[in-house]
Write a protein that holds these residues in place. Structure first.
Motif, PDB file in Angstrom:
ATOM      1  N   ASP A 299       0.712  -2.862 -17.867  1.00  0.00           N
ATOM      2  CA  ASP A 299       0.345  -4.110 -16.171  1.00  0.00           C
ATOM      3  C   ASP A 299       0.493  -2.776 -15.826  1.00  0.00           C
ATOM      4  O   ASP A 299      -1.263  -3.083 -15.169  1.00  0.00           O
ATOM      5  N   MET A 300       0.991  -1.976 -15.612  1.00  0.00           N
ATOM      6  CA  MET A 300       0.390  -0.513 -14.525  1.00  0.00           C
ATOM      7  C   MET A 300       1.148   0.819 -15.188  1.00  0.00           C
ATOM      8  O   MET A 300       1.830   0.801 -15.528  1.00  0.00           O
ATOM      9  N   VAL A 301       0.646   1.914 -14.963  1.00  0.00           N
ATOM     10  CA  VAL A 301       0.795   3.132 -15.386  1.00  0.00           C
ATOM     11  C   VAL A 301       0.808   4.308 -14.460  1.00  0.00           C
ATOM     12  O   VAL A 301      -0.221   3.619 -13.832  1.00  0.00           O
ATOM     13  N   ASN A 302       1.388   4.914 -13.744  1.00  0.00           N
ATOM     14  CA  ASN A 302       0.882   5.450 -13.155  1.00  0.00           C
ATOM     15  C   ASN A 302       0.341   7.433 -13.268  1.00  0.00           C
ATOM     16  O   ASN A 302       0.781   7.636 -14.852  1.00  0.00           O
ATOM     17  N   PRO A 303      -0.602   8.192 -12.625  1.00  0.00           N
ATOM     18  CA  PRO A 303      -0.580   8.752 -13.108  1.00  0.00           C
ATOM     19  C   PRO A 303       0.586  10.252 -13.947  1.00  0.00           C
ATOM     20  O   PRO A 303      -0.018  10.517 -14.537  1.00  0.00           O
ATOM     21  N   ALA A 304       1.091  10.469 -13.685  1.00  0.00           N
ATOM     22  CA  ALA A 304       2.548  11.185 -13.731  1.00  0.00           C
ATOM     23  C   ALA A 304       2.284  10.365 -15.275  1.00  0.00           C
ATOM     24  O   ALA A 304       2.848  11.721 -16.433  1.00  0.00           O
ATOM     25  N   ALA A 305       3.071   8.968 -15.112  1.00  0.00           N
ATOM     26  CA  ALA A 305       3.429   8.743 -16.621  1.00  0.00           C
ATOM     27  C   ALA A 305       1.877   8.434 -17.288  1.00  0.00           C
ATOM     28  O   ALA A 305       1.910   8.969 -19.138  1.00  0.00           O
ATOM     29  N   GLN A 306       0.804   8.746 -17.464  1.00  0.00           N
ATOM     30  CA  GLN A 306      -0.007   8.741 -18.075  1.00  0.00           C
ATOM     31  C   GLN A 306      -0.363  10.194 -18.462  1.00  0.00           C
ATOM     32  O   GLN A 306      -1.054  10.445 -19.403  1.00  0.00           O
TER      33      GLN A 306
ATOM     34  N   LEU B 165       1.208  -0.903  -0.089  1.00  0.00           N
ATOM     35  CA  LEU B 165      -0.288   0.200   0.624  1.00  0.00           C
ATOM     36  C   LEU B 165       0.465   0.899   0.281  1.00  0.00           C
ATOM     37  O   LEU B 165       0.681   2.309  -0.764  1.00  0.00           O
ATOM     38  N   PHE B 166       2.024   1.126   0.595  1.00  0.00           N
ATOM     39  CA  PHE B 166       2.642   2.770   0.407  1.00  0.00           C
ATOM     40  C   PHE B 166       3.645   2.937  -0.457  1.00  0.00           C
ATOM     41  O   PHE B 166       4.110   3.744  -0.584  1.00  0.00           O
ATOM     42  N   LEU B 167       4.102   1.757  -1.680  1.00  0.00           N
ATOM     43  CA  LEU B 167       4.877   1.566  -2.847  1.00  0.00           C
ATOM     44  C   LEU B 167       3.734   1.647  -2.903  1.00  0.00           C
ATOM     45  O   LEU B 167       3.775   3.034  -4.396  1.00  0.00           O
ATOM     46  N   GLN B 168       2.638   1.790  -3.567  1.00  0.00           N
ATOM     47  CA  GLN B 168       1.547   1.852  -4.162  1.00  0.00           C
ATOM     48  C   GLN B 168       1.201   3.797  -4.203  1.00  0.00           C
ATOM     49  O   GLN B 168       1.206   4.331  -5.561  1.00  0.00           O
ATOM     50  N   ARG B 169       0.754   3.712  -2.655  1.00  0.00           N
ATOM     51  CA  ARG B 169       0.780   5.427  -2.517  1.00  0.00           C
ATOM     52  C   ARG B 169       2.198   6.558  -3.490  1.00  0.00           C
ATOM     53  O   ARG B 169       2.189   8.050  -3.858  1.00  0.00           O
ATOM     54  N   LEU B 170       3.430   5.708  -3.033  1.00  0.00           N
ATOM     55  CA  LEU B 170       3.848   6.247  -3.255  1.00  0.00           C
ATOM     56  C   LEU B 170       4.446   6.752  -4.552  1.00  0.00           C
ATOM     57  O   LEU B 170       5.340   7.437  -5.536  1.00  0.00           O
ATOM     58  N   VAL B 171       4.333   5.665  -5.414  1.00  0.00           N
ATOM     59  CA  VAL B 171       3.868   5.461  -6.997  1.00  0.00           C
ATOM     60  C   VAL B 171       3.625   6.333  -8.028  1.00  0.00           C
ATOM     61  O   VAL B 171       2.769   6.939  -8.080  1.00  0.00           O
ATOM     62  N   ASP B 172       1.955   6.704  -6.927  1.00  0.00           N
ATOM     63  CA  ASP B 172       0.576   7.206  -7.339  1.00  0.00           C
ATOM     64  C   ASP B 172       1.591   8.791  -7.190  1.00  0.00           C
ATOM     65  O   ASP B 172       1.211   9.776  -8.248  1.00  0.00           O
ATOM     66  N   ALA B 173       2.027   9.398  -6.125  1.00  0.00           N
ATOM     67  CA  ALA B 173       2.498  10.149  -5.729  1.00  0.00           C
ATOM     68  C   ALA B 173       3.709  11.164  -6.638  1.00  0.00           C
ATOM     69  O   ALA B 173       3.792  12.346  -6.375  1.00  0.00           O
ATOM     70  N   THR B 174       4.611  10.009  -7.383  1.00  0.00           N
ATOM     71  CA  THR B 174       5.571  10.745  -7.582  1.00  0.00           C
ATOM     72  C   THR B 174       6.014  11.174  -8.784  1.00  0.00           C
ATOM     73  O   THR B 174       4.549  11.143  -9.890  1.00  0.00           O
ATOM     74  N   PRO B 175       6.597  12.429  -9.339  1.00  0.00           N
ATOM     75  CA  PRO B 175       6.316  12.706 -10.110  1.00  0.00           C
ATOM     76  C   PRO B 175       7.052  12.425 -11.833  1.00  0.00           C
ATOM     77  O   PRO B 175       7.115  12.377 -12.339  1.00  0.00           O
ATOM     78  N   ILE B 176       7.892  11.581 -11.347  1.00  0.00           N
ATOM     79  CA  ILE B 176       8.573  10.645 -12.316  1.00  0.00           C
ATOM     80  C   ILE B 176       7.454   9.631 -12.798  1.00  0.00           C
ATOM     81  O   ILE B 176       6.707   8.975 -11.894  1.00  0.00           O
ATOM     82  N   GLY B 177       6.942   9.542 -13.726  1.00  0.00           N
ATOM     83  CA  GLY B 177       6.333   8.720 -14.480  1.00  0.00           C
ATOM     84  C   GLY B 177       6.525   7.035 -14.623  1.00  0.00           C
ATOM     85  O   GLY B 177       8.233   6.614 -14.751  1.00  0.00           O
ATOM     86  N   ILE B 178       5.733   6.010 -14.405  1.00  0.00           N
ATOM     87  CA  ILE B 178       6.626   4.800 -14.312  1.00  0.00           C
ATOM     88  C   ILE B 178       5.703   3.413 -14.990  1.00  0.00           C
ATOM     89  O   ILE B 178       4.408   4.173 -14.575  1.00  0.00           O
TER      90      ILE B 178
END
Length: 236
Positions: free
Chosen positions: A83-90, A60-73
């Protein structure tokens, strides 16, 4: 019955583990040999439950960190599909999660994706999109259940480049402002001193001389104000 009871206990415990039910524990029976088995099972279930809770918290912590980071993943599956894309990458790819998931990078129409699709494992590349946005991209891998999976990190460099350019412009403007202010002050001082010679001129030439000196001083003063205002804009 006494002989089969431990076997039945083991079977019930195995069924609980197969069902991923870590909330079931057994109570002591009063038989030493059987209670030892119950104690071992209960301790094992407690440890597994704590490990599951810890893993869920970390995930959960990792998911929140991935969603909040300004770096696209972007995380790819074993077939190389998203399989997964965070908001910054979107945002960087100008697409929504539903449009990107399950698709390969080379099937997307967004400008950076062709470059991303050709990235090799461990490769880092800088991508310029129409001269407007600049991205630093890196492809890495991780092990998931014994298989290597790849992910791509996308870092936008445009803000950093703009900050660097602004600092360079600020330095140049400050130097220009300093030199011009010094020159304007010296020139205006000479021009004002030259006005004392107006009395030595004929009445016909005196007016043209004074007008020319006045215009030169006004132009120098205007240039000084322009550089001052420009320097103030750069500071902001």
């Amino acid at each position: 019955k006494s002989f089969l009871k431990p076997l039945n206990l083991l079977a019930a415990g195995i069924d609980s583990i197969k069902a991923r039910d870590l909330s079931t524990t057994f109570v002591p029976t009063g038989h030493d040999e059987l209670d030892q088995l119950v104690d071992i099972y209960n301790r094992m279930i407690e440890q597994l439950r704590e490990e599951r809770i810890t893993q869920q918290r970390q995930q959960l912590f990792l998911q929140r960190l991935v969603d909040a980071t300004p770096i696209g993943i972007i995380i790819l599956d074993l077939d190389g599909r998203i399989d997964m894309v965070n908001p910054a990458a979107q945002d960087m790819l100008a697409g929504e999660s539903g449009d990107l998931l399950g698709r390969s990078l080379d099937s997307l129409q967004h400008p950076p994706t062709n470059e991303l699709a050709s990235l090799g494992p461990g490769e880092t590349r800088t991508i310029d999109v129409s001269g407007l946005r600049i991205y630093k991209c890196r492809k890495s891998s991780f092990t998931d259940r014994g298989f290597f999976r790849h992910f791509i990190l996308i870092e936008e460099l445009t803000p950093e480049i703009l900050v660097t350019q602004k600092r360079a412009y600020d330095k140049v403007i400050r130097m220009m402002s300093h030199e011009i202010n010094n020159s304007v002050g010296a020139v205006n001082s000479i021009l004002q001193s030259s006005q004392h010679y107006a009395g030595q001129l004929t009445p016909n030439d005196r007016q043209d001389f004074e007008d020319a000196i006045h215009v030169a001083i006004e132009r120098n003063t205007g240039l000084d104000k322009f550089m001052t205002n420009l320097a103030n804009v750069v500071r902001k």
